[in-house]
Scaffold this motif. Structure first.
Motif, PDB file in Angstrom:
ATOM      1  N   VAL A  48     117.562 -13.102   6.205  1.00  0.00           N
ATOM      2  CA  VAL A  48     118.226 -11.825   6.488  1.00  0.00           C
ATOM      3  C   VAL A  48     117.966 -10.886   5.312  1.00  0.00           C
ATOM      4  O   VAL A  48     117.895 -11.326   4.163  1.00  0.00           O
ATOM      5  N   HIS A  49     117.792  -9.613   5.617  1.00  0.00           N
ATOM      6  CA  HIS A  49     117.636  -8.625   4.547  1.00  0.00           C
ATOM      7  C   HIS A  49     118.966  -8.443   3.835  1.00  0.00           C
ATOM      8  O   HIS A  49     120.015  -8.382   4.466  1.00  0.00           O
ATOM      9  N   THR A  50     118.920  -8.337   2.518  1.00  0.00           N
ATOM     10  CA  THR A  50     120.131  -8.176   1.722  1.00  0.00           C
ATOM     11  C   THR A  50     120.139  -6.822   1.025  1.00  0.00           C
ATOM     12  O   THR A  50     120.783  -6.671  -0.013  1.00  0.00           O
ATOM     13  N   LEU A  51     119.443  -5.874   1.580  1.00  0.00           N
ATOM     14  CA  LEU A  51     119.363  -4.556   0.969  1.00  0.00           C
ATOM     15  C   LEU A  51     120.741  -3.899   0.986  1.00  0.00           C
ATOM     16  O   LEU A  51     121.392  -3.847   2.025  1.00  0.00           O
ATOM     17  N   ILE A  72     110.567 -11.271   7.868  1.00  0.00           N
ATOM     18  CA  ILE A  72     111.354 -10.443   8.778  1.00  0.00           C
ATOM     19  C   ILE A  72     110.576  -9.181   9.140  1.00  0.00           C
ATOM     20  O   ILE A  72     110.049  -8.496   8.268  1.00  0.00           O
ATOM     21  N   ARG A  73     110.506  -8.884  10.438  1.00  0.00           N
ATOM     22  CA  ARG A  73     109.901  -7.650  10.905  1.00  0.00           C
ATOM     23  C   ARG A  73     110.874  -6.960  11.829  1.00  0.00           C
ATOM     24  O   ARG A  73     111.449  -7.630  12.673  1.00  0.00           O
ATOM     25  N   ALA A 129     115.706 -10.438   0.421  1.00  0.00           N
ATOM     26  CA  ALA A 129     116.144 -11.199   1.584  1.00  0.00           C
ATOM     27  C   ALA A 129     116.543 -12.599   1.133  1.00  0.00           C
ATOM     28  O   ALA A 129     116.263 -13.006   0.003  1.00  0.00           O
ATOM     29  N   MET A 130     117.195 -13.332   2.051  1.00  0.00           N
ATOM     30  CA  MET A 130     117.664 -14.667   1.706  1.00  0.00           C
ATOM     31  C   MET A 130     117.672 -15.541   2.960  1.00  0.00           C
ATOM     32  O   MET A 130     117.960 -15.061   4.053  1.00  0.00           O
ATOM     33  N   SER A 131     117.339 -16.827   2.793  1.00  0.00           N
ATOM     34  CA  SER A 131     117.428 -17.798   3.873  1.00  0.00           C
ATOM     35  C   SER A 131     117.834 -19.134   3.270  1.00  0.00           C
ATOM     36  O   SER A 131     117.890 -19.280   2.045  1.00  0.00           O
ATOM     37  N   ALA A 132     118.115 -20.127   4.121  1.00  0.00           N
ATOM     38  CA  ALA A 132     118.536 -21.437   3.613  1.00  0.00           C
ATOM     39  C   ALA A 132     118.143 -22.528   4.598  1.00  0.00           C
ATOM     40  O   ALA A 132     117.929 -22.264   5.789  1.00  0.00           O
ATOM     41  N   ARG A 140     112.576 -12.218  -3.867  1.00  0.00           N
ATOM     42  CA  ARG A 140     112.637 -11.165  -4.885  1.00  0.00           C
ATOM     43  C   ARG A 140     111.474 -11.350  -5.852  1.00  0.00           C
ATOM     44  O   ARG A 140     110.950 -12.441  -6.022  1.00  0.00           O
ATOM     45  N   ALA A 141     111.095 -10.245  -6.513  1.00  0.00           N
ATOM     46  CA  ALA A 141     109.908 -10.262  -7.371  1.00  0.00           C
ATOM     47  C   ALA A 141     110.154 -11.029  -8.668  1.00  0.00           C
ATOM     48  O   ALA A 141     109.309 -11.804  -9.107  1.00  0.00           O
ATOM     49  N   ARG A 142     111.307 -10.808  -9.275  1.00  0.00           N
ATOM     50  CA  ARG A 142     111.655 -11.477 -10.534  1.00  0.00           C
ATOM     51  C   ARG A 142     113.117 -11.890 -10.449  1.00  0.00           C
ATOM     52  O   ARG A 142     113.855 -11.445  -9.585  1.00  0.00           O
ATOM     53  N   ARG A 143     113.535 -12.706 -11.367  1.00  0.00           N
ATOM     54  CA  ARG A 143     114.933 -13.152 -11.389  1.00  0.00           C
ATOM     55  C   ARG A 143     115.890 -11.978 -11.588  1.00  0.00           C
ATOM     56  O   ARG A 143     116.993 -11.964 -11.050  1.00  0.00           O
ATOM     57  N   ASP A 144     115.460 -10.978 -12.353  1.00  0.00           N
ATOM     58  CA  ASP A 144     116.336  -9.833 -12.613  1.00  0.00           C
ATOM     59  C   ASP A 144     116.111  -8.678 -11.630  1.00  0.00           C
ATOM     60  O   ASP A 144     116.747  -7.641 -11.735  1.00  0.00           O
TER      61      ASP A 144
END
Length: 159
Positions: free
Chosen positions: A106-109, A152-153, A88-91, A79-83
């Motif tokens: 994975v995309h979280t949209l 991700i593509r 997307a997210m991974s671990a 993400r661009a900023r905290r707010d």
């Protein structure tokens, strides 16, 4: 006492030789010598110190310390900023210096905060399976990555 380092020469030593030669202050062999000494200053000083210690008998023994091996769960948030909204997210799960498990991005949209929390909890539960009975309750580290670096593509940012 040693002569102070010329700041402009120190900055110039980081440039490639062809760019340094284009500068007005370039003096040829003198600049080559200075560039080399500034680049390798740490190594020269370390070798001088080691040589002195050998001559005087003050060689300091190297000590090895056992590094504790603990599990660490790391979450990457694209993400661009905290707010800003989460893209997307991974671990990853690390034990000591070795990566044991990875959750691909994975995309979280369209996800809500509760969806992200639930997914994160599921990741921690799956990581706990690799730890022989130890349960992870939270991520040890959270890394913020700009969405332009999304691996991700296809991706909505890159049509």
């Amino acid at each position: 006492m040693a002569r102070a380092i010329a700041e402009k020469c120190r900055r110039c030593s980081k440039l490639p030789v062809d760019q340094a030669k284009l500068k007005e202050c370039w003096v040829g062999q003198r600049c080559h010598v200075r560039r080399s000494s500034y680049k390798h200053r740490d190594r020269y000083n370390r070798n001088k110190k080691r040589k002195y210690q050998l001559q005087t008998g003050k060689l300091i023994p190297e000590v090895t310390v056992e590094v504790p091996v603990k599990p660490a769960a790391i979450r990457r948030m694209y993400r661009a900023r905290r707010d800003a909204p989460l893209h997307a997210m991974s671990a990853e799960l690390w034990i000591g210096q070795k990566r044991v498990a990875i959750v691909e991005p994975v995309h979280t949209l369209g996800w809500t905060n509760s969806d992200v929390t639930k997914y994160s909890r599921n990741i921690l539960n799956r990581f706990s399976e690799h730890l022989d009975g130890k349960v992870l309750h939270q991520f040890d580290s959270q890394v913020e990555v700009d969405p332009s670096q999304c691996p991700i593509r296809p991706c909505p940012l890159f049509p």
